[in-house]
Design an enzyme around this catalytic site. Structure first.
Site, mmCIF file in Angstrom:
data_model
loop_
_atom_site.group_PDB
_atom_site.id
_atom_site.type_symbol
_atom_site.label_atom_id
_atom_site.label_comp_id
_atom_site.label_asym_id
_atom_site.label_seq_id
_atom_site.Cartn_x
_atom_site.Cartn_y
_atom_site.Cartn_z
ATOM 1 N N ASN A 134 64.561 3.736 -56.439
ATOM 2 C CA ASN A 134 65.234 2.681 -55.700
ATOM 3 C C ASN A 134 65.075 1.367 -56.479
ATOM 4 O OD1 ASN A 134 65.889 4.440 -53.566
ATOM 5 N ND2 ASN A 134 63.871 4.147 -52.632
ATOM 6 N N HIS B 199 58.721 2.987 -59.679
ATOM 7 C CA HIS B 199 58.208 4.298 -59.263
ATOM 8 C C HIS B 199 59.353 5.284 -59.142
ATOM 9 C CE1 HIS B 199 58.823 1.736 -55.718
ATOM 10 N NE2 HIS B 199 59.226 2.825 -55.075
ATOM 11 N N ILE C 182 52.305 7.682 -49.064
ATOM 12 C CA ILE C 182 51.525 7.509 -47.834
ATOM 13 C C ILE C 182 52.365 7.831 -46.592
ATOM 14 C CG2 ILE C 182 52.010 5.067 -47.336
ATOM 15 C CD1 ILE C 182 48.925 4.701 -47.062
HETATM 16 P P1 AMP Z 1 60.402 2.318 -52.289
HETATM 17 O O1 AMP Z 1 60.862 2.094 -50.870
HETATM 18 O O2 AMP Z 1 61.351 3.076 -53.145
HETATM 19 O O3 AMP Z 1 59.962 1.016 -52.911
HETATM 20 O O4 AMP Z 1 59.148 3.258 -52.182
HETATM 21 C C1 AMP Z 1 57.863 2.787 -51.943
HETATM 22 C C2 AMP Z 1 57.083 3.930 -51.405
HETATM 23 O O5 AMP Z 1 55.723 3.605 -51.480
HETATM 24 C C3 AMP Z 1 57.387 4.260 -49.941
HETATM 25 O O6 AMP Z 1 57.874 5.589 -49.842
HETATM 26 C C4 AMP Z 1 56.038 4.075 -49.262
HETATM 27 O O7 AMP Z 1 55.802 5.021 -48.247
HETATM 28 C C5 AMP Z 1 55.066 4.221 -50.418
HETATM 29 N N1 AMP Z 1 53.782 3.557 -50.249
HETATM 30 C C6 AMP Z 1 53.561 2.314 -49.770
HETATM 31 N N2 AMP Z 1 52.242 2.040 -49.800
HETATM 32 C C7 AMP Z 1 51.634 3.143 -50.317
HETATM 33 C C8 AMP Z 1 50.273 3.490 -50.595
HETATM 34 N N3 AMP Z 1 49.264 2.638 -50.352
HETATM 35 N N4 AMP Z 1 50.002 4.706 -51.106
HETATM 36 C C9 AMP Z 1 51.014 5.583 -51.338
HETATM 37 N N5 AMP Z 1 52.311 5.311 -51.107
HETATM 38 C C10 AMP Z 1 52.616 4.113 -50.599
#
Ligand code: AMP
Length: 114
Positions: A87, A100, A31
């Site tokens: 991460n 992820h 996002i």
């Molecule tokens: P991390 O910081 O490695 O936990 O990555 C989490 C990722 O999820 C971040 O890059 C966010 O931008 C992404 N994220 C958070 N909410 C959403 C969402 N609703 N849809 C898609 N990506 C998201």
């Protein structure tokens, strides 16, 4: 898992720009993209992060990497190169507590990542 953002994306309760649905994985656009291509590959089962992975998850991990390869080819970055990132925990920069794999590409990456 109740209250988990990415589990809610898996269940369809929260919308996402899905690019691939695998047997045990889902891939959707981040996002808040940090590169021209920024896709997240997740297992559909809830795991908090790579710290929970064991040898029993070997097939799942292989499917996650295969999905990332598929995404890279579909997005046209398989030849130019890309970065795969997981991460883990607070100091690892993890903000969503569902395992992820980030697929980042479409521009040259720098190192160290910061
Ligand atoms: P991390 O910081 O490695 O936990 O990555 C989490 C990722 O999820 C971040 O890059 C966010 O931008 C992404 N994220 C958070 N909410 C959403 C969402 N609703 N849809 C898609 N990506 C998201």
């Amino acid at each position: 898992m109740a209250g988990c953002l990415f589990c809610q994306i898996v269940s369809g309760d929260i919308e996402a720009a899905v690019v691939h649905q695998g047997e045990s994985t889902l891939a959707f656009r981040d996002i808040n993209p940090q590169a021209p291509v920024h896709v997240l590959v997740i297992p559909t089962e809830h795991l908090t992060n790579a710290g929970e992975l064991t040898r029993d998850h070997a097939d799942l991990l292989a499917e996650m990497v295969a999905t990332a390869q598929w995404v890279a080819a579909a997005e046209g970055i398989d030849q130019s190169g890309y970065r795969l990132v997981m991460n883990v925990g607070a100091d690892g920069g993890q903000t969503v507590g569902h395992l992820h794999l980030h697929v980042l590409g479409g521009r040259p990456m720098t190192w160290p990542p910061g």
